[in-house]
Design a protein around this motif. Structure first.
Motif, PDB file in Angstrom:
ATOM      1  N   GLY A   1       0.804  -1.215   0.000  1.00 17.01           N
ATOM      2  CA  GLY A   1       0.000   0.000   0.000  1.00 17.01           C
ATOM      3  C   GLY A   1       0.836   1.263   0.000  1.00 17.01           C
ATOM      4  N   GLU A   2       0.146   2.388   0.144  1.00 16.23           N
ATOM      5  CA  GLU A   2       0.727   3.727   0.195  1.00 16.23           C
ATOM      6  C   GLU A   2       1.451   4.069  -1.095  1.00 16.23           C
ATOM      7  OE1 GLU A   2       2.848   4.216   3.846  1.00 16.23           O
ATOM      8  OE2 GLU A   2       1.145   3.494   5.013  1.00 16.23           O
ATOM      9  N   THR A   3       2.751   3.801  -1.192  1.00 15.53           N
ATOM     10  CA  THR A   3       3.474   4.057  -2.441  1.00 15.53           C
ATOM     11  C   THR A   3       4.360   2.860  -2.761  1.00 15.53           C
ATOM     12  OG1 THR A   3       5.331   5.127  -1.330  1.00 15.53           O
ATOM     13  CG2 THR A   3       3.564   6.566  -2.117  1.00 15.53           C
ATOM     14  N   LEU A   4       4.567   2.665  -4.040  1.00 12.68           N
ATOM     15  CA  LEU A   4       5.481   1.631  -4.503  1.00 12.68           C
ATOM     16  C   LEU A   4       6.574   2.293  -5.323  1.00 12.68           C
ATOM     17  CD1 LEU A   4       3.067  -1.205  -5.692  1.00 12.68           C
ATOM     18  CD2 LEU A   4       4.372  -1.093  -3.571  1.00 12.68           C
ATOM     19  N   ASN A   5       7.772   1.780  -5.200  1.00 15.96           N
ATOM     20  CA  ASN A   5       8.895   2.274  -5.971  1.00 15.96           C
ATOM     21  C   ASN A   5       9.068   1.360  -7.177  1.00 15.96           C
ATOM     22  OD1 ASN A   5      11.824   2.383  -6.793  1.00 15.96           O
ATOM     23  ND2 ASN A   5      11.700   4.099  -5.373  1.00 15.96           N
ATOM     24  N   ILE A   6       8.768   1.899  -8.357  1.00 12.73           N
ATOM     25  CA  ILE A   6       8.860   1.126  -9.595  1.00 12.73           C
ATOM     26  C   ILE A   6      10.286   1.220 -10.111  1.00 12.73           C
ATOM     27  CG2 ILE A   6       7.948   0.805 -11.924  1.00 12.73           C
ATOM     28  CD1 ILE A   6       5.876   0.393  -9.669  1.00 12.73           C
ATOM     29  N   ARG A   7      10.942   0.096 -10.204  1.00 11.25           N
ATOM     30  CA  ARG A   7      12.346   0.075 -10.603  1.00 11.25           C
ATOM     31  C   ARG A   7      12.566  -0.450 -12.016  1.00 11.25           C
ATOM     32  NH1 ARG A   7      13.673  -2.682  -5.072  1.00 11.25           N
ATOM     33  NH2 ARG A   7      13.478  -0.893  -3.717  1.00 11.25           N
ATOM     34  N   ARG A   8      11.577  -1.099 -12.575  1.00 11.51           N
ATOM     35  CA  ARG A   8      11.735  -1.714 -13.894  1.00 11.51           C
ATOM     36  C   ARG A   8      11.984  -0.634 -14.945  1.00 11.51           C
ATOM     37  NH1 ARG A   8       9.028  -6.905 -16.166  1.00 11.51           N
ATOM     38  NH2 ARG A   8      10.018  -7.490 -14.243  1.00 11.51           N
ATOM     39  N   GLY A   9      13.089  -0.758 -15.641  1.00 10.77           N
ATOM     40  CA  GLY A   9      13.489   0.229 -16.636  1.00 10.77           C
ATOM     41  C   GLY A   9      12.465   0.441 -17.728  1.00 10.77           C
TER      42      GLY A   9
END
Length: 96
Positions: free
Chosen positions: A35-43
């Protein structure tokens, strides 16, 4: 953005208080992890993100396996889901 937490848990034999407690615990865990926020790392997705890699999660869906694992008493299950959704806002419960 929505996130999903899948659970394969035998809820069929739980009494109401135990069912409610287990589902609330699962919802809190899902909210804290997804929840809240997710850190998207996929280029490959970076070009779609206009505001950086931290994306707010609008809803967390907690999805339980149904069938024999689902409680047979629909009233008890509905009361537990209502209690969960009022205790842990932002988490939606479903059975498949």
């Amino acid at each position: 953005m929505e996130s999903f937490s899948f659970k394969s848990r035998d809820l069929s034999g739980l009494k109401y208080e135990d069912l409610k407690a287990q589902m609330i615990e699962d919802a809190k865990e899902a909210l804290s992890k997804y929840g809240e926020t997710l850190n998207i790392r996929r280029g490959s997705l970076q070009s779609l993100l206009h505001e950086g890699s931290d994306v707010p999660v609008q809803r967390v869906r907690l999805i339980y396996e149904g069938g024999e694992l689902k409680p047979t008493d629909a009233n008890r299950l509905e009361r537990a889901v209502d209690a969960l959704e009022s205790t842990v806002p932002g988490v939606e419960v479903m059975f498949q």
